[in-house]
Design an enzyme around this catalytic site. Sequence first.
Site, short mmCIF file in Angstrom:
data_model
loop_
_atom_site.label_atom_id
_atom_site.label_comp_id
_atom_site.label_asym_id
_atom_site.label_seq_id
_atom_site.Cartn_x
_atom_site.Cartn_y
_atom_site.Cartn_z
N ARG A 52 15.26 9.54 -16.98
CA ARG A 52 14.46 10.74 -16.76
C ARG A 52 13.13 10.48 -16.06
O ARG A 52 12.77 11.15 -15.10
CB ARG A 52 14.12 11.43 -18.11
CG ARG A 52 15.16 12.33 -18.64
CD ARG A 52 15.13 12.27 -20.14
NE ARG A 52 15.56 10.94 -20.54
CZ ARG A 52 16.85 10.59 -20.65
NH1 ARG A 52 17.77 11.48 -20.45
NH2 ARG A 52 17.21 9.37 -20.95
N THR A 53 12.36 9.52 -16.58
CA THR A 53 10.99 9.39 -16.10
C THR A 53 10.95 8.96 -14.64
O THR A 53 10.27 9.57 -13.81
CB THR A 53 10.22 8.38 -16.99
OG1 THR A 53 10.42 8.75 -18.35
CG2 THR A 53 8.75 8.38 -16.66
N LYS A 82 9.82 -14.45 -10.73
CA LYS A 82 9.22 -15.74 -10.31
C LYS A 82 7.87 -15.96 -10.97
O LYS A 82 7.17 -16.91 -10.67
CB LYS A 82 9.05 -15.75 -8.79
CG LYS A 82 10.35 -15.54 -8.02
CD LYS A 82 10.06 -15.32 -6.55
CE LYS A 82 11.19 -14.56 -5.87
NZ LYS A 82 10.78 -14.01 -4.57
N ARG A 103 6.35 1.53 -15.42
CA ARG A 103 6.78 1.41 -16.83
C ARG A 103 6.88 -0.05 -17.18
O ARG A 103 7.40 -0.85 -16.39
CB ARG A 103 8.15 2.07 -17.04
CG ARG A 103 8.74 1.74 -18.41
CD ARG A 103 9.96 2.54 -18.74
NE ARG A 103 9.62 3.92 -19.03
CZ ARG A 103 10.48 4.83 -19.44
NH1 ARG A 103 11.75 4.51 -19.64
NH2 ARG A 103 10.09 6.07 -19.69
N HIS A 131 3.15 7.13 -23.74
CA HIS A 131 3.94 7.73 -22.66
C HIS A 131 3.25 9.04 -22.31
O HIS A 131 3.74 10.13 -22.61
CB HIS A 131 5.38 7.96 -23.16
CG HIS A 131 6.40 8.17 -22.08
ND1 HIS A 131 6.07 8.50 -20.78
CD2 HIS A 131 7.77 8.10 -22.13
CE1 HIS A 131 7.20 8.62 -20.07
NE2 HIS A 131 8.23 8.38 -20.87
N1 CP Z 1 12.01 10.34 -22.01
C1 CP Z 1 12.11 9.18 -21.33
O1 CP Z 1 11.14 8.43 -21.17
O2 CP Z 1 13.36 8.93 -20.82
P1 CP Z 1 13.74 7.68 -19.91
O3 CP Z 1 13.59 6.44 -20.75
O4 CP Z 1 15.16 7.92 -19.47
O5 CP Z 1 12.78 7.65 -18.75
#
Ligand code: CP
Length: 304
Positions: A52-53, A82, A103, A131
């Site tokens: 999703r993100t 590396k 991320r 998040h």
């Molecule tokens: N909600 C969320 O962070 O989903 P993903 O891990 O698929 O990005």
Amino acid sequence: MHHVLSAQQFSKSELLLILKQAEEMEKVLAQGGTDIAHNKILATFFYEPSTRTRLSFETAMLRLGGKVISTPNALAVSSVTKGETVEDTARILSGFADIIAMRSKEVGYAERAAKVSSVPILNAGDGPGEHPTQSLLDLFTIKKYFNLEKPLQLVFVGDMKYGRTVHSLETILRHFPNIALTFIAPSSLEIPLKHFHPEKGDQKMTQLTDEILEQSDVIYDTRVQEERFEDRNEYLKLRDAFIFDEKKVARMKKNAILMHPLPRVNEIASAVDGLPQAKYFEQARNGVPVRMALIARALKLIET
Ligand code: CP
């Protein structure tokens, strides 16, 4: 620079402006998009898996008329293998792109990247930390169904210890003191002290009771975060602590909503998906207009 690093950075007026801008972006989406970001590039650099993100960030940039470069599996295919540091990665990416969504597995990577980056960094989830962009789409979803200024019972269920979406949403909800928070988790996954404020009326419990199901307005369920456990047996013991099936959801108020940041594993039965309370797929779709607003703000294409 308009980094998005933590839910703590937002004032209430900024939150309300972002919600309004995301509503505007919904209208833009209904027209197929815009080209306000036509000469801009978003880099997505993900050390951890995502559906999703990453894809909603990329969709958001494409719908704004911009372009995307992407490393979806950085631990396998980038020079991180590396030994390249997050600082050097950020320095390099900020020479290629106008904005970076990142991320990481570790807490604090986005902040480390922001210290050296010459372009905005968007924290797309840092390990069990935060998040923040998810919390904004969560707030946007709640606002579609409820008045944020009126009394509301919001209950978090699942993995409060490692669930970064809970940590960020709890933080921004403090701007709306009529929203009462309850955290339900097995005792080994309870909410960290820094996110639990009994002086503000917070409650914590280890059982999901019928009373909770019947009285809640918003239930925010979460997955037990398998990837954070060192001992898989411990995970297996906790994985199915709370399962939402049709019988449980039937106890919820008709106008209550069941949210989940997704992905889910066992914790919500697929039979629940068609029930009126189930809003988690809509919640995920809301990621696009909200992230369009965040990208446009960070690039100073709209009011900040
Ligand atoms: N909600 C969320 O962070 O989903 P993903 O891990 O698929 O990005």
